[in-house]
Design a protein around this motif. Structure first.
Motif, mmCIF file in Angstrom:
data_model
loop_
_atom_site.group_PDB
_atom_site.id
_atom_site.type_symbol
_atom_site.label_atom_id
_atom_site.label_comp_id
_atom_site.label_asym_id
_atom_site.label_seq_id
_atom_site.Cartn_x
_atom_site.Cartn_y
_atom_site.Cartn_z
ATOM 1 N N GLU A 147 -7.222 -36.076 17.284
ATOM 2 C CA GLU A 147 -8.179 -35.660 16.199
ATOM 3 C C GLU A 147 -8.944 -36.838 15.410
ATOM 4 O O GLU A 147 -10.185 -36.635 14.697
ATOM 5 N N GLU A 148 -8.231 -37.888 15.522
ATOM 6 C CA GLU A 148 -8.779 -39.269 15.119
ATOM 7 C C GLU A 148 -10.167 -39.373 15.997
ATOM 8 O O GLU A 148 -11.253 -39.624 15.226
ATOM 9 N N ILE B 162 -14.095 -39.279 14.393
ATOM 10 C CA ILE B 162 -15.022 -40.517 14.662
ATOM 11 C C ILE B 162 -16.324 -40.379 15.522
ATOM 12 O O ILE B 162 -17.489 -40.689 14.974
ATOM 13 N N ARG C 224 -4.030 -39.281 19.750
ATOM 14 C CA ARG C 224 -4.560 -39.198 18.700
ATOM 15 C C ARG C 224 -6.114 -38.570 18.574
ATOM 16 O O ARG C 224 -7.233 -39.043 18.240
ATOM 17 N N PRO D 21 -8.950 -45.267 18.450
ATOM 18 C CA PRO D 21 -9.953 -45.057 17.339
ATOM 19 C C PRO D 21 -11.155 -46.421 17.922
ATOM 20 O O PRO D 21 -12.275 -46.076 17.615
#
Length: 266
Positions: free
Chosen positions: A78-79, A83, A76, A46
């Motif tokens: 999806e994160e 973003i 991750r 992220p």
């Protein structure tokens, strides 16, 4: 004439904030859309996605992206996607979007894609469950790309573009070791593009590949991995059939400034 800026494999991390921003800020003067062909981060964290989001925020042109294998590494995606969307990007995975420009509607269908190889030297859905799933993953991705291109066919687009990370053709892999071609792309992506139809296909992933290629159906393919194009982005000029009976896409024009391509290969 529709102007498409594209780059992939920018592999941004905390130490690269601001590297591409000066070049990206020139986009409003030379492009109608910016396509990002995956591997936007180094490890898919992220924090790294936040660097990319700040780099592309409020550029004055629409930004359309797909993720790459590096963007999945931290597991991750999806994160990372959320973003990037907060930064203004339209992130696609088996989906399509339409960009309205002064020169016509630009339809973009996108998916990460996957490996498997090319005609005569490709993996098949046979044997162990893991091998079958490897090929099925690519097939699902290709099917979703084809379906998205089909949907764009009914949306009055001046041009349709297929955006992937993995390559649909071996032409744009020339320069890479042939032994790793099966891990760089799949003919199934090209089949989907040729069946549904597109004016241009854009991908990344092959850092020491070749910029220009073509599907067997005649769709022009461009490898826009930053180590290949050697600058912040390239701009391609597409001439819709309504404007030019010959149609097609012009050669890439250098855009922005030359910058290093940080991060790992592949």
């Amino acid at each position: 004439m529709i102007r498409v800026a594209a780059v992939g494999d920018i592999h941004m991390g905390p130490d690269s904030q601001g590297v591409l921003r000066p070049a990206f800020e020139t986009l409003r003067d030379c492009a109608d859309v910016l396509l990002l062909a995956g591997d936007l981060t180094r490890h898919g964290t992220p924090e790294e996605a936040g660097v990319v989001a700040r780099e592309i925020k409020d550029l004055g042109v629409p930004v359309v992206a797909v993720l790459g294998n590096h963007d999945h590494h931290d597991e991750r995606p999806e994160e990372v996607t959320a973003i990037l969307r907060d930064g203004g990007a339209r992130v696609l995975e088996g989906q399509e979007t339409v960009v309205d420009s002064a020169h016509g509607r630009i339809g973009v269908a996108g998916t990460k894609g996957f490996g498997g190889g090319f005609a005569g030297r490709s993996a098949g859905e046979f044997g162990e469950p893991l091998m079958k799933e490897f090929v099925r993953c690519t097939r699902r991705s290709a099917d979703s790309l084809g379906a998205a291109l089909d949907r764009l066919g009914g949306q009055d687009c001046a041009v349709r573009i297929a955006l992937t990370h993995f390559s649909p053709v071996p032409d744009t892999l020339v320069g890479e070791p042939p032994e790793i071609y099966p891990f760089l792309g799949s003919y199934l992506l090209a089949e989907a593009i040729d069946t549904a139809g597109a004016d241009l296909a854009v991908h990344g992933h092959a850092h020491i590949g070749t910029e220009h290629g073509m599907t067997s159906g005649g769709v022009r393919v461009r490898n826009v991995a930053q180590p290949v194009i050697g600058r912040a982005f390239h701009v391609y000029h597409l001439h819709p059939a309504a404007q030019d009976p010959g149609g097609g896409v012009a050669a890439g024009e250098p855009g922005g400034v030359r910058v290093p391509a940080p991060g790992d290969a592949g």
